[in-house]
Design an enzyme around this catalytic site. Structure first.
Site, PDB file in Angstrom:
ATOM      1  CG  ASN A   1     -45.146 -18.422-108.315  1.00 12.08           C
ATOM      2  OD1 ASN A   1     -45.289 -18.045-109.465  1.00 12.08           O
ATOM      3  ND2 ASN A   1     -44.518 -19.537-107.997  1.00 12.08           N
ATOM      4  CB  SER A   2     -43.756 -13.438-103.211  1.00  9.39           C
ATOM      5  OG  SER A   2     -43.481 -12.337-104.027  1.00  9.39           O
ATOM      6  CE  LYS A   3     -46.182  -7.748-105.256  1.00 11.84           C
ATOM      7  NZ  LYS A   3     -46.102  -6.478-105.966  1.00 11.84           N
ATOM      8  CG  ASN A   4     -50.621 -17.584-106.192  1.00 10.22           C
ATOM      9  OD1 ASN A   4     -51.379 -18.025-105.341  1.00 10.22           O
ATOM     10  ND2 ASN A   4     -50.574 -18.064-107.413  1.00 10.22           N
TER      11      ASN A   4
END
Lengths: 314, 329
Positions: B108-111
């Site tokens: 979830n690298s865009k959290n």
């Protein structure tokens, strides 16, 4: 050219409010306050905010208020955060019920998040970002309580995030990004500090964000997306350079992202719609004076009549 | 949570260690329009989460419960907040936490919550964490080289914990992969202006100009290096106007290809700041005018000609270029 499907969009917004069992609704539970703002602001721009039960909305908002800290949570039973505090205040402004707020307590919450260098944390855990500078400044300005923070230092911090291309990032040295630029330009606009911006340089960078499909993107070499119709356009308006882009092509791009059957607007043509992009699409059209829409204020992200109401009460 | 684990998921109501806890359903406010019918696993996990959250139970099982809840919805900031309180109360092993957060972050690298948690953790671990954090962001950036969160975390690590030694080489690597990567150009500027090891912008200027000129010549349409070139001469436009490498690259690009917007616009800036074009330069621009024959009889200045050319080759922004023309000295 396709027209804005006003009635369909109103139906769409009202339908998502009722449809709370979908997976989307589930994972968005913690940011329902943002969702409520996007939905209600869209309805107001479409001149239809009267279609919702205002008392119900207000009692829900107040049940998200944390009396102890003075901040609002994203939903009932969650922790308070600056992002949701701004949305709650914006919604109450939309509904003309700012009187219900304990302004003293809310301002205390917001001002308590300012750091010594002028920056703002999002909540007690201390994440710092120019997004939070905007949230704090916009929120306090609506509450006419900007005197509760050190505005000069807040401005200095934002200016320290300015880049070689005239844009702004999330912290000093962070890459320019149209969303962060909106936050910084908005905060500087509200505090009367736009003279810190090289308007011609930033204006050129922003108008370079218009892609050949007419849509706007957020950074060089990225794809266009309806949400930037808001972030880029509002910034261009605040620095008085909006005539540098091709508004006709942008309008067409937004209208092509509509779901003409079921309402709602998506990020790009033929993608799935959501309330976030529906708001930014409609707000973008409002900034371009699309007929039949309320005019939205580019700094406060609220219709101009709402802004006038809290600055010039009868 | 992996799909294998999904298959084995046991409801909390059937786990003996949770038998003393009464789950708390989401309160949808005083007058919910329609009760929320959540997906069962998710709903139950959240009901137990609310129970431990409201009773402020800072226990091992509460920590494990937050791991499960986070796997189901990593965006829920309240769960993260509570997890940190539990970690602090239990004096938990922070290296275990690092493994946990890295596995969640990879998926979830865009959290925002995840990156903030990583930073909270790295702050506690101190300078020894620098190398691992830089390595981790490098892995994320190898998948998405423009991930804004990863870049901002990386910049924070460098400034707060150190690890500048190989950063310029890293920028070189990324730009070699994709010379159009604006995030890497931004990082390059960050390094040359802020690294304690390189001596700052002035010391780096000439070698950076050479590097940038090379990048421009290989891809003249690339917006980033043109802006970088201006950034290298920030606050000193005279220096820009008199740098022979800078005017040289404009000439070279325009001699080869007529409609490069960024070359024309930089030339416009050079002229504004006192650059004296040679006859060769005037010849090249004059040749460009032939692409718009209706302009060939226009007696405007060199700068005026450039603006007219730009209005033609960049119609989307023709108002901007018309404005530039109307503001020529």
């Amino acid at each position: 050219m396709e027209e804005l499907k006003v009635d369909k969009h109103i139906q769409y917004i009202l339908s998502i409010e009722k449809e709370k069992d979908s997976f989307m609704a589930l994972t968005m539970e913690h940011l329902r306050m943002n969702g409520a703002y996007w939905g209600l602001a869209t309805l107001d721009i479409l001149q239809n905010i009267a279609t919702v039960d205002q008392n119900e909305v207000i009692s829900w908002i107040m049940s998200c208020w944390d009396e102890e800290s003075g901040g609002f949570a994203g939903n009932v039973g969650h922790d308070p955060h600056l992002l949701y505090t701004l949305s709650a205040v914006q919604i109450l402004a939309l509904l003309n019920r700012l009187d219900i707020l304990d302004v003293e307590m809310v301002s205390k919450y917001v001002s308590g998040l300012q750091n010594v260098d002028g920056s703002f944390a999002g909540d007690m855990w201390g994440e710092i970002d120019t997004r939070f500078s905007y949230c704090a400044i916009c929120c306090l300005s609506i509450l006419r309580s900007l005197d509760k923070i050190d505005v000069a230092k807040a401005v200095d911090y934002i200016v320290s995030c300015k880049n070689l291309d005239g844009g702004f990032g999330c912290t000093p040295g962070g890459e320019s990004h149209a969303g962060q630029i909106f936050c910084c330009v908005g905060a500087l606009s509200i505090t009367g500090s736009l003279h810190h911006i090289d308007k011609d340089l930033l204006g050129w960078w922003l108008c370079e964000r218009q892609c050949s499909d007419g849509g706007l993107c957020g950074r060089p070499e990225k794809l266009s997306d309806v949400c930037y119709s808001w972030w880029v356009l509002s910034s261009l308006i605040m620095i008085d350079r909006v005539h540098w882009i091709d508004k006709g092509k942008l309008t067409k791009f937004i209208l092509n992202c509509q779901d003409c059957e079921n309402g709602g607007i998506s990020d790009r043509p033929d993608n799935a719609v959501d309330v976030y992009h529906t708001y930014f699409g409609v707000a973008g059209l409002s900034l371009m004076e699309y007929p039949g829409l309320k005019t939205i204020d580019p700094a406060y992200a609220l219709p101009v009549d709402v802004v006038n109401r809290f600055f010039f009460p009868e | 949570m992996s799909s294998e684990e999904d298959d084995e998921w046991v409801p909390f109501s059937r786990r003996s260690e949770w038998s003393d806890v009464k789950p708390v359903p989401q309160d949808d406010g005083p007058h919910p329009v329609v009760p929320i019918a959540y997906a069962d696993d998710f709903r139950e996990t959240m009901d137990y989460f609310r129970a431990v959250y409201f009773s402020d139970e800072r226990s091992r099982r509460a920590l494990d419960l937050t791991s499960e809840a986070i796997a189901m919805n990593p965006g829920n900031y309240t769960i993260w907040h509570f997890r940190r309180l539990v970690l602090e109360s239990l004096h938990a092993d922070l290296n275990d936490e690092l493994k946990f957060i890295n596995s969640v972050a990879s998926k979830n690298s865009k959290n925002y919550q995840i990156w903030h948690h990583k930073r909270w953790l790295a702050e506690k671990l101190g300078p020894e964490a620098a190398e691992k954090e830089l390595e981790f962001t490098k892995n994320i950036l190898s998948i998405d080289a423009k991930n804004y969160h990863a870049w901002s975390h990386r910049q924070w690590v460098l400034e707060a914990l150190g690890g500048w030694e190989n950063e310029l080489d890293y920028c070189n690597e990324l730009l070699e992969d994709d010379i159009y990567n604006n995030s890497a150009w931004n990082q390059r500027y960050f390094v040359i202006t802020r690294s304690p090891l390189l001596g700052g912008l002035q010391a780096m200027r000439e070698s950076e100009v050479s590097y940038t000129v090379g990048a421009i010549l290989s891809n003249p349409e690339n917006e980033s290096p043109w802006r970088y070139l201006r950034g290298l001469h920030k606050d000193d436009p005279d220096l820009l106007a008199h740098n022979k490498q800078v005017s040289g690259v404009c000439l070279q690009v325009l001699s080869a290809k007529h409609d490069v917007v960024f070359a024309l616009s930089l030339l416009l800036d050079l002229l504004r700041h006192g650059f004296q074009p040679s006859l060769e330069f005037c010849g090249v621009v004059d040749a460009l005018r032939s692409v718009s024959p209706e302009l060939s009889s226009d007696p405007a200045s060199l700068a005026g000609s450039i603006c007219s050319i730009l209005e033609t080759v960049d119609p989307l922004r023709s108002n901007y270029w018309a404005w530039r023309r109307s503001h020529l000295p």
